[in-house]
Design an enzyme around this catalytic site. Sequence first.
Site, PDB file in Angstrom:
ATOM      1  N   GLU A 116       0.789  -1.202   0.263  1.00 21.92           N
ATOM      2  CA  GLU A 116       0.155   0.075   0.064  1.00 21.92           C
ATOM      3  C   GLU A 116       0.761   1.152  -0.061  1.00 21.92           C
ATOM      4  O   GLU A 116       0.477   2.314  -0.609  1.00 21.92           O
ATOM      5  CB  GLU A 116      -0.945   0.016   1.362  1.00 21.92           C
ATOM      6  CG  GLU A 116      -1.962  -1.132   1.020  1.00 21.92           C
ATOM      7  CD  GLU A 116      -2.745  -1.187   2.297  1.00 21.92           C
ATOM      8  OE1 GLU A 116      -2.378  -1.612   3.320  1.00 21.92           O
ATOM      9  OE2 GLU A 116      -3.925  -0.769   2.303  1.00 21.92           O
ATOM     10  N   GLU A 136      -4.371  -9.126   3.543  1.00 24.60           N
ATOM     11  CA  GLU A 136      -5.268  -8.698   4.829  1.00 24.60           C
ATOM     12  C   GLU A 136      -6.310  -9.517   5.079  1.00 24.60           C
ATOM     13  O   GLU A 136      -6.614  -9.745   6.313  1.00 24.60           O
ATOM     14  CB  GLU A 136      -5.664  -7.215   4.772  1.00 24.60           C
ATOM     15  CG  GLU A 136      -4.570  -6.126   5.110  1.00 24.60           C
ATOM     16  CD  GLU A 136      -3.799  -5.785   3.643  1.00 24.60           C
ATOM     17  OE1 GLU A 136      -4.017  -6.517   2.714  1.00 24.60           O
ATOM     18  OE2 GLU A 136      -3.232  -4.824   3.949  1.00 24.60           O
TER      19      GLU A 136
HETATM   20  C1  LIG Z   1      -7.993   4.316  14.490  1.00 22.66           C
HETATM   21  C2  LIG Z   1      -8.132   3.245  13.675  1.00 22.66           C
HETATM   22  C3  LIG Z   1      -7.884   3.819  12.092  1.00 22.66           C
HETATM   23  C4  LIG Z   1      -7.665   2.679  11.361  1.00 22.66           C
HETATM   24  C5  LIG Z   1      -7.148   2.676  10.158  1.00 22.66           C
HETATM   25  C6  LIG Z   1      -6.274   1.484   9.898  1.00 22.66           C
HETATM   26  C7  LIG Z   1      -4.987   1.470  10.577  1.00 22.66           C
HETATM   27  C8  LIG Z   1      -4.136   0.135  10.202  1.00 22.66           C
HETATM   28  C9  LIG Z   1      -4.185  -0.230   8.725  1.00 22.66           C
HETATM   29  C10 LIG Z   1      -3.182  -1.534   8.772  1.00 22.66           C
HETATM   30  C11 LIG Z   1      -3.288  -1.542   7.121  1.00 22.66           C
HETATM   31  C12 LIG Z   1      -2.543  -2.747   6.516  1.00 22.66           C
HETATM   32  O1  LIG Z   1      -3.390  -2.802   5.322  1.00 22.66           O
HETATM   33  C13 LIG Z   1      -2.659  -4.047   7.359  1.00 22.66           C
HETATM   34  C14 LIG Z   1      -1.566  -5.003   7.017  1.00 22.66           C
HETATM   35  O2  LIG Z   1      -0.698  -4.743   6.448  1.00 22.66           O
HETATM   36  S1  LIG Z   1      -1.631  -6.525   7.906  1.00 22.66           S
HETATM   37  C15 LIG Z   1      -0.183  -7.171   7.497  1.00 22.66           C
HETATM   38  C16 LIG Z   1      -0.367  -7.815   6.029  1.00 22.66           C
HETATM   39  N1  LIG Z   1       0.844  -8.665   5.702  1.00 22.66           N
HETATM   40  C17 LIG Z   1       0.760 -10.092   5.993  1.00 22.66           C
HETATM   41  O3  LIG Z   1      -0.157 -10.608   6.344  1.00 22.66           O
HETATM   42  C18 LIG Z   1       2.227 -10.875   5.739  1.00 22.66           C
HETATM   43  C19 LIG Z   1       2.217 -11.576   6.846  1.00 22.66           C
HETATM   44  N2  LIG Z   1       3.697 -12.155   6.661  1.00 22.66           N
HETATM   45  C20 LIG Z   1       3.772 -13.492   5.936  1.00 22.66           C
HETATM   46  O4  LIG Z   1       3.100 -13.656   4.943  1.00 22.66           O
HETATM   47  C21 LIG Z   1       5.347 -13.986   6.089  1.00 22.66           C
HETATM   48  O5  LIG Z   1       5.736 -13.489   7.463  1.00 22.66           O
HETATM   49  C22 LIG Z   1       6.396 -13.337   4.860  1.00 22.66           C
HETATM   50  C23 LIG Z   1       6.433 -11.572   5.087  1.00 22.66           C
HETATM   51  C24 LIG Z   1       5.876 -13.564   3.513  1.00 22.66           C
HETATM   52  C25 LIG Z   1       7.664 -13.881   5.340  1.00 22.66           C
HETATM   53  O6  LIG Z   1       7.569 -15.098   5.314  1.00 22.66           O
HETATM   54  P1  LIG Z   1       8.969 -16.123   5.832  1.00 22.66           P
HETATM   55  O7  LIG Z   1       9.994 -15.771   5.419  1.00 22.66           O
HETATM   56  O8  LIG Z   1       8.709 -17.631   5.704  1.00 22.66           O
HETATM   57  O9  LIG Z   1       8.975 -15.882   7.409  1.00 22.66           O
HETATM   58  P2  LIG Z   1       7.980 -15.979   8.764  1.00 22.66           P
HETATM   59  O10 LIG Z   1       6.585 -16.052   8.129  1.00 22.66           O
HETATM   60  O11 LIG Z   1       8.235 -17.234   9.478  1.00 22.66           O
HETATM   61  O12 LIG Z   1       8.072 -14.675   9.358  1.00 22.66           O
HETATM   62  C26 LIG Z   1       9.283 -14.483   9.996  1.00 22.66           C
HETATM   63  C27 LIG Z   1       8.903 -13.606  11.265  1.00 22.66           C
HETATM   64  O13 LIG Z   1       8.312 -12.251  10.958  1.00 22.66           O
HETATM   65  C28 LIG Z   1       7.162 -12.185  11.696  1.00 22.66           C
HETATM   66  N3  LIG Z   1       6.205 -11.248  10.644  1.00 22.66           N
HETATM   67  C29 LIG Z   1       6.084 -11.518   9.470  1.00 22.66           C
HETATM   68  N4  LIG Z   1       5.210 -10.489   8.859  1.00 22.66           N
HETATM   69  C30 LIG Z   1       4.735  -9.608  10.107  1.00 22.66           C
HETATM   70  C31 LIG Z   1       4.029  -8.675   9.932  1.00 22.66           C
HETATM   71  N5  LIG Z   1       3.359  -8.084   9.068  1.00 22.66           N
HETATM   72  N6  LIG Z   1       3.939  -8.285  11.466  1.00 22.66           N
HETATM   73  C32 LIG Z   1       4.610  -8.676  12.419  1.00 22.66           C
HETATM   74  N7  LIG Z   1       5.586  -9.646  12.441  1.00 22.66           N
HETATM   75  C33 LIG Z   1       5.787 -10.142  11.140  1.00 22.66           C
HETATM   76  C34 LIG Z   1       6.547 -13.501  12.164  1.00 22.66           C
HETATM   77  O14 LIG Z   1       5.775 -13.498  12.874  1.00 22.66           O
HETATM   78  C35 LIG Z   1       7.962 -14.168  12.078  1.00 22.66           C
HETATM   79  O15 LIG Z   1       8.279 -14.009  13.562  1.00 22.66           O
HETATM   80  P3  LIG Z   1       9.181 -14.900  14.367  1.00 22.66           P
HETATM   81  O16 LIG Z   1      10.329 -15.022  13.743  1.00 22.66           O
HETATM   82  O17 LIG Z   1       9.181 -14.173  15.976  1.00 22.66           O
HETATM   83  O18 LIG Z   1       8.306 -16.145  14.442  1.00 22.66           O
END
Ligand SMILES: CCCCCCCCCCC[C@H](O)CC(=O)SCCNC(=O)CCNC(=O)[C@H](O)C(C)(C)COP(=O)(O)OP(=O)(O)OC[C@H]1O[C@@H](n2cnc3c(N)ncnc32)[C@H](O)[C@@H]1OP(=O)(O)O
Length: 721
Positions: A116, A136
Amino acid sequence: MAKKIGVTMEVGNDGVAVITITNPPVNSLASPIIAGLKEKFQDANQRNDVKAIVLTGNNGRFSGGFDINVFQQVHKTGDLSLMPEVSVELVCNLMEDSRKPVVAAVEGLALGGGLELAMACHARVAAPKAQLGLPELTLGVIPGFGGTQRLPRLVGLAKATDMILLSKSILSEEGHKLGLVDALVPPGDLLSASRKWALDIADGRKPFLRSLHRTDKIGSLSEARAILKNSRQLAKKIAPNMPQHHACIEVIEEGIVHGGYSGVLKEAEVFKQLVLSDTAKGLVHVFFAQRATSKVPNVTDVGLKPRPIKKVAIIGGGLMGSGIATALLLSNIRVLLKEINTEYLMKGIKSVEANIKGLVSRGKLTQDKAGKALSLLKGVLDYTEFKDVDMVIEAVIENIQLKQSIFKELEKVCSPHCILASNTSTIDLDVIGEKTNSKDRIVGAHFFSPAHLMTLLEIVRSKNTSAQVILDLMAVGKAIKKVPVVVGNCIGFAVNRTFFPYAQAAHMLTNLGVDLFRIDSVITSFGLPLGPFQLGDLAGHGIGLAVGPIYAKVYGDRMFNSPLTELLLKSGRNGKINGRGFYIYEKGSKPKPDPQVLSIVEESRKLTNIMPGGKPRSVSDKEIVEMILFPVVNEACRVLDEGVVIRAADLDIASVLGMSFPSYRGGIVFWADMVGPKYIYERLKRLSETYGGFFKPSRYLEERAMKGMLLSESQSSRSRM
Ligand SMILES: CCCCCCCCCCC[C@H](O)CC(=O)SCCNC(=O)CCNC(=O)[C@H](O)C(C)(C)COP(=O)(O)OP(=O)(O)OC[C@H]1O[C@@H](n2cnc3c(N)ncnc32)[C@H](O)[C@@H]1OP(=O)(O)O
Ligand SMILES: NC(=O)c1ccc[n+]([C@@H]2O[C@H](COP(=O)([O-])OP(=O)(O)OC[C@H]3O[C@@H](n4cnc5c(N)ncnc54)[C@H](O)[C@@H]3O)[C@@H](O)[C@H]2O)c1
């Protein structure tokens, strides 16, 4: 060492400010990152020495999106003020409406909020194979930084709704063809090409395009409405119990009808409502729970390194052996498949070929990769070539003596470092290894059928299995794209044990007079893909009859003995395998409820004679769900109490991936905690007063209900692992 988090800005002599996000491992947009972005964009917009801006992510990854930990915090506290107001202040005002051009330099991945941000830039330059998507909806929310508005304007409405509703990501190559990516360059040239592009816009050599203002890819209102109508139908089909798909379509429509800015405002409103939904709570829990399964105390935190597993022998080329072989071959692991004679060996090899052909015909595998996978398979009839395999997975019929003799033999023919795994679903691993001196390298590798498609791998650890062997099997599991969950040794392990009351409860209800097809339909409406009777048909009633006594031996105090399975088998209804069970199975059509089975049900009811006053018990749909799933929760409590799983969340993942329990309900324990342990306890207690031990609340459930604790709260220390 604390990891370095932040946003930096460097202004070059060319007048380009490079703003870089650093938040390893995926550069997620945590609160300090968002604050940092606001500050740097404000600064860059104000500074006279900055002509243009490049936005990028550190360490080869643009951004994995908004920090999902914040959602979890909001779920724990109910405090919406933890969510930043970003979509207008940062994304529209500071970035898109900036008078200085901003170019996104994208490498690795740009997902969710990451993509985004990139779409709010005035151009996107990307390295090859970067993953781009808005996932999402898999978290129960919608894109919240304007993605619902900008993606349709960049790639067209049909493609955007497809990508958003199905959470499908694309590679930068496809993004380039679609117009989402303006230029594809090698990673080494990414920054220089992006700087140049930004200067070209600043100097008028390239157009200054603001995505939200574009209309060229949207089409006419009637075309848009036709696409959204199809999207609504798709949403109804793929997500009947979830709110976010329909809500997302409404938000997209708002932007089409009233303009992108109006869409952005509605997006924020809807986002706020969805983030607090039970669906979002369940899905966010599953996201973290799945990743937590990789953390196994005393295995993954003691400095061990997984050993390479390049060649695996599988004993038994039946249903499971051929499926496991397929999964290994597809990940470039050499496989020796051993059978008892040429006929069975050829049958096993044909099954592997059919599995792989199926993937090719469904477009999931190229012909080239299929050929490569099959070239790694070798069939054998003896153990001669077992001397250099790194792991053996035994998948012969469920017979204790046979398995014991095989493991004794394996000890002689395999090298001393070779891992000896069994795919048994019921036999105690200590019993399987009883006659060997290799108990530390014996482990359960419990795959689920069809093994090449189901993602759960239960790694069963006996009290003797070494940490190194667990770690090695976890690494193999990940290499073959499974989600390994380490569990303790008991009859049924975690998943089958937890769910053994599922079919039993269904049989009890039917014997109480409830229509079996109604039970299946209520349970599928709840969200499980197959009701208990259809699931029984799929597994085969022969298996059901065979494992019954094994469970009865250990869990006899809480079994309901239904004659229904035996009666079915007597009338030649083995299940899907022979085309007849509770349902009729015909090639090319959906299973049809078979009314003829009702006379067998009547016979069973006469034998059990449990209908109150001889009349069918009348139950609501809610009661059906409770009478089927609360006994499952009760067994889950015993699994937690005995420490069969490391943490409650592991059982959630195992239930979602092994039993297809709906992920949007967060898994079996998470769902039970949402319903309330006290309510479940009271319902079971009342049912047990009428129907006996099958419903009797477990000690663990009772204790938690009395103390007002959640089932997932700190487990007993009597862990088996
Ligand atoms: C007042 C209110 C107003 C409201 C307005 C709105 C405000 C907020 C709007 C938010 C807007 C946005 O549109 C919302 C989002 O962006 S939601 C997140 C979208 N992203 C995802 O869903 C991606 C999720 N992650 C993955 O799919 C995978 O992790 C990967 C990025 C493809 C990487 O994969 P891989 O290499 O296999 O590694 P892991 O999955 O094992 O991840 C490694 C560690 O990283 C952590 N992780 C991954 N993504 C996130 C993230 N987005 N946030 C936090 N942490 C993340 C994951 O947990 C692993 O952590 P650990 O090693 O500790 O386990
Ligand atoms: N079927 C399932 O859904 C499922 C799921 C998980 C685990 N399991 C377990 O997997 C194992 C295999 O189950 P299945 O359904 O594939 O059985 P299956 O009957 O389809 O296959 C077993 C195969 O083992 C072969 N075999 C027997 N003795 C052998 C020997 N000494 N050497 C080589 N091959 C030999 C048989 O010829 C047969 O082809 C069992 O332990 C079962 O409990 C089954």
